[in-house]
Motif scaffolding. Structure first.
Motif, PDB file in Angstrom:
ATOM      1  N   VAL A 189       0.863  -1.180   0.000  1.00  0.00           N
ATOM      2  CA  VAL A 189       0.000   0.000   0.000  1.00  0.00           C
ATOM      3  C   VAL A 189       0.900   1.231   0.000  1.00  0.00           C
ATOM      4  N   ASN A 242      -3.383  -0.178  -4.363  1.00  0.00           N
ATOM      5  CA  ASN A 242      -3.707   0.024  -2.949  1.00  0.00           C
ATOM      6  C   ASN A 242      -3.122   1.354  -2.481  1.00  0.00           C
ATOM      7  N   GLU A 293      -8.203  -0.017  -4.209  1.00  0.00           N
ATOM      8  CA  GLU A 293      -8.476  -0.330  -2.802  1.00  0.00           C
ATOM      9  C   GLU A 293      -7.945   0.822  -1.950  1.00  0.00           C
TER      10      GLU A 293
END
Length: 248
Positions: A7, A38, A66
């Motif tokens: 992420v 992400n 996401e």
């Protein structure tokens, strides 16, 4: 560790934000230039303004990204649920965020009714997590462990975000604290630090005093791992490659 779970926190492009680029523009840059899906959004980077909410929602819908949402506020205020939680949840749902992160606040295990109420008001599609910050009040290992044990014993679905670079600011051992809370950990903020005389400087995860690989091995392979420190686009790409080629 699953490399697909990397992420990127928008703090990575802090300098670009301070030069005037919006957070939604930074998100687009990270997605399009680095081919990641992400992203962790920071509320203090104007994510609470309506135009930014709309822009970030548009990115989510068009690119199926996401999103994680970092909110620099306490879950509990004056031994009650922070009333702004409803606003943060609403913002999360509007943007398509599934992971909401806050700090603990003034928790005490006598507040079971507040915790029970929390479990009833949280939407099932929002995962609430609590992070250790750079204050002892929010990051005392005994207090955090007590909170997560109480929540777990009562089947209340709240997890932990371990910011491994923050423990140094509270004079607590990163490995001991990470081990203690490993069973509650759902997300890791990966960064490092160097001590220079009396100051502590944040560094990329592989360039500092923390044995980051030893810490990462404490967790499940499917945990999201976020890079979170000021950097540049070129250096971020290098850091992603370092992580992908590591032995964790």
């Amino acid at each position: 560790m699953n490399r697909k779970n990397i992420v990127l926190n928008t703090l990575l492009l802090k300098d670009e934000f301070e030069k005037g680029r919006s957070q939604s523009q930074l998100v687009n840059d990270l997605i399009n230039q680095l081919s990641v899906s992400n992203i962790e959004i920071r509320r203090e980077f104007n994510a609470d303004t309506f135009s930014e909410l709309v822009a970030i929602r548009k990115i989510h819908l068009e690119q199926n990204t996401e999103f994680f949402y970092s909110v620099p506020d306490n879950l509990f205020l004056n031994q009650h649920i922070n009333p702004k939680l409803f606003q943060y949840v609403g913002e999360s749902q509007f943007m398509g965020v599934k992971h909401l992160k806050m700090t603990l606040g003034d928790w005490h295990n006598s507040m079971f009714k507040e915790l029970s109420y929390l479990s009833k008001i949280l939407p099932v599609n929002i995962e609430l997590n609590i992070e250790n910050d750079q204050t002892r009040a929010n990051s005392d290992i005994e207090l955090l462990n007590d909170f997560f044990e109480t929540a777990n014993q009562n089947n209340i679905n709240i997890g932990f975000v371990n910011d491994i670079g923050n423990w140094i600011f509270t004079d607590q051992d990163v490995y001991n604290c990470s081990t203690c809370l490993s069973r509650y950990t759902r997300f890791v903020h990966l960064k490092n630090y160097k001590k220079i005389q009396d100051s502590v400087n944040t560094t990329p995860f592989y360039d500092g005093e923390i044995n980051w690989e030893k810490i990462i091995k404490l967790f499940s392979d499917d945990l999201p791992i976020a890079l979170e420190y000021p950097s540049t686009m070129e250096n971020i790409l290098n850091d992603i490659n370092v992580f992908k080629t590591s032995k964790v």
